[in-house]
Design a protein around this motif. Structure first.
Motif, short mmCIF file in Angstrom:
data_model
loop_
_atom_site.label_atom_id
_atom_site.label_comp_id
_atom_site.label_asym_id
_atom_site.label_seq_id
_atom_site.Cartn_x
_atom_site.Cartn_y
_atom_site.Cartn_z
N PHE A 71 0.88 -1.65 -0.32
CA PHE A 71 0.17 0.21 -0.04
C PHE A 71 1.21 1.54 -0.20
N VAL A 72 1.52 1.46 0.85
CA VAL A 72 2.74 2.26 1.19
C VAL A 72 3.68 2.69 -0.75
N GLU A 73 3.64 1.53 -0.63
CA GLU A 73 4.60 1.78 -1.96
C GLU A 73 3.91 1.62 -2.99
N THR A 74 2.80 2.06 -3.17
CA THR A 74 2.39 2.04 -4.56
C THR A 74 1.21 3.51 -4.43
N ILE A 75 1.06 3.56 -3.52
CA ILE A 75 0.72 4.85 -2.88
C ILE A 75 1.44 6.38 -3.10
N SER A 76 2.60 5.67 -2.65
CA SER A 76 3.26 6.96 -2.77
C SER A 76 3.55 7.11 -3.87
N SER A 77 4.56 6.34 -4.69
CA SER A 77 4.82 5.91 -5.88
C SER A 77 3.74 7.06 -6.51
N ARG A 78 2.98 6.33 -7.10
CA ARG A 78 1.74 7.00 -7.34
C ARG A 78 1.28 8.27 -7.49
N LEU A 79 0.98 8.30 -6.47
CA LEU A 79 1.17 9.90 -5.70
C LEU A 79 2.52 11.01 -6.04
N LEU A 80 3.18 10.40 -5.74
CA LEU A 80 4.34 10.74 -6.17
C LEU A 80 4.23 11.66 -8.29
N ALA A 81 4.38 10.31 -9.00
CA ALA A 81 4.05 10.55 -10.39
C ALA A 81 3.11 11.31 -10.67
N GLY A 82 2.69 11.66 -10.25
CA GLY A 82 1.14 12.20 -10.87
C GLY A 82 1.76 13.83 -10.00
N ILE A 83 2.39 13.74 -9.12
CA ILE A 83 2.38 15.36 -8.61
C ILE A 83 3.55 15.98 -9.91
N VAL A 84 4.36 14.86 -10.21
CA VAL A 84 4.93 15.54 -11.03
C VAL A 84 4.51 15.97 -12.48
N PHE A 85 3.66 14.90 -13.03
CA PHE A 85 2.95 15.50 -14.27
C PHE A 85 2.08 16.43 -14.10
N VAL A 86 1.64 16.09 -13.44
CA VAL A 86 0.40 17.49 -12.98
C VAL A 86 1.35 18.79 -12.60
N LEU A 87 2.78 19.09 -12.52
CA LEU A 87 3.78 20.03 -12.13
C LEU A 87 3.83 20.45 -13.38
N SER A 88 4.63 19.56 -13.82
CA SER A 88 4.95 19.74 -15.47
C SER A 88 4.15 20.12 -16.70
N ALA A 89 2.84 19.54 -16.66
CA ALA A 89 1.97 19.93 -17.56
C ALA A 89 1.70 21.78 -16.87
N ILE A 90 1.40 22.00 -16.32
CA ILE A 90 0.93 23.26 -15.58
C ILE A 90 2.29 24.31 -15.93
N TYR A 91 3.63 23.80 -15.84
CA TYR A 91 4.66 24.41 -16.90
C TYR A 91 4.75 24.66 -18.14
N THR A 92 4.75 23.60 -18.63
CA THR A 92 4.88 23.84 -19.85
C THR A 92 3.83 24.67 -20.38
N ILE A 93 2.73 24.82 -19.95
CA ILE A 93 1.60 25.20 -20.42
C ILE A 93 1.81 27.67 -20.12
N VAL A 94 2.73 26.89 -18.84
CA VAL A 94 3.16 28.80 -19.28
C VAL A 94 3.63 29.24 -19.86
N VAL A 95 5.00 28.30 -19.71
CA VAL A 95 6.06 28.16 -20.27
C VAL A 95 5.18 28.53 -22.35
N CYS A 96 4.67 27.71 -22.12
CA CYS A 96 3.80 27.96 -24.00
C CYS A 96 3.42 29.57 -24.16
N ALA A 97 2.94 30.32 -23.56
CA ALA A 97 2.08 30.95 -23.16
C ALA A 97 2.97 32.19 -23.09
N ILE A 98 4.09 31.96 -22.42
CA ILE A 98 5.24 32.97 -22.37
C ILE A 98 5.40 33.32 -23.63
N LEU A 99 5.92 32.06 -23.81
CA LEU A 99 6.44 32.15 -24.91
C LEU A 99 5.72 33.02 -26.20
N LYS A 100 4.75 32.38 -26.07
CA LYS A 100 3.87 32.42 -27.19
C LYS A 100 3.23 34.62 -27.50
#
Length: 180
Positions: A71-100
Motif C-alpha cells: 500500500f505504501v509503495e503503490t500509493i506513494s509512488s503513484r501519488l508522487l508521479a501524478g504530482i510530477v506530471f501535473v506540475l510539469s504540465a502546468i509549467y509547460t502551459i505557462v512556458v508556452c503562453a509566455i513564449l507565444k
C-alpha cells in the motif's frame, strides 16, 4: 547477473514464444525481488544487520505489525508521479503562453515548451526517486517503533496510523493500538 542475462537476451532479439515467456517470468521475479529488496536494504542500513537476516527480520517485522508495504509503495509512488506530471504540465502551459506572448517563435515555441516539459519531468523524477526512498525508510522506522511500542516522532505516527493494515492477516490477528 540475472538482469544482465535478460538484457542481453533482449538485445539479441531471438524470436520465439518460449524466449518471450521466460523473459516475462524473469522480469516478474526481478520486480518482486527489487520490491522486497528495497525494505530490506533500508532495514539493514538502520539496524546494521547482515543482508539475509535483515530480509527475514523485515518480513517478520512488517507481518507482525500487520503493515502493508504494498500500500505504501503503490500509493506513494503513484501519488508522487501524478504530482510530477501535473506540475510539469502546468509549467509547460505557462512556458508556452509566455513564449507565444513575448516572442515571435511561431511553431518553435511548442518545441521549446515540449523540451521544457521533458527537462522538468527528468529533474522532478530524480527528486521523486529520492523522496520515495525517504518515505520507505520512514515507513521501516515507523514499523520498528510500532514493534517496540515506542514513539520517536509523534507526527509520523499520527499519519501512518491511518494506513490500512495488511489484508492477508487482518482476520487472523486481532488489532491493537499501542497508545499512539
Amino acid at each position: 547477473m540475472v538482469r544482465s542475462a535478460v538484457d542481453s537476451a533482449r538485445q539479441e532479439d531471438t524470436p520465439g514464444i518460449v524466449n518471450l515467456v521466460l523473459r516475462c517470468c524473469v522480469n516478474a521475479l526481478l520486480t518482486a525481488v527489487d520490491f522486497l529488496n528495497k525494505f530490506t536494504i533500508n532495514f539493514a542500513a538502520i539496524t546494521g544487520e547482515a543482508y539475509c537476516s535483515s530480509a527475514r527480520m523485515t518480513y517478520e517485522l512488517l507481518r507482525r505489525n500487520l503493515l502493508s508495504a504494498v500500500f505504501v509503495e503503490t500509493i506513494s509512488s503513484r501519488l508522487l508521479a501524478g504530482i510530477v506530471f501535473v506540475l510539469s504540465a502546468i509549467y509547460t502551459i505557462v512556458v508556452c503562453a509566455i513564449l507565444k506572448a513575448g516572442t515571435n517563435l511561431g511553431a518553435d515555441s511548442y518545441f521549446v515548451a515540449a523540451m521544457a516539459w521533458v527537462l522538468l519531468i527528468v529533474v522532478l523524477g530524480y527528486f521523486v526517486h529520492v523522496l520515495d526512498n525517504v518515505i520507505d525508510t520512514i515507513y521501516v522506522c515507523y514499523a520498528i517503533d510500532r514493534d517496540r511500542g515506542e514513539v520517536c516522532k509523534h507526527d509520523v505516527h499520527e499519519v501512518y496510523v491511518h494506513l490500512p493494515i495488511s489484508r492477508s492477516l487482518r482476520q487472523s490477528v486481532p488489532t491493537r493500538t499501542l497508545g499512539v
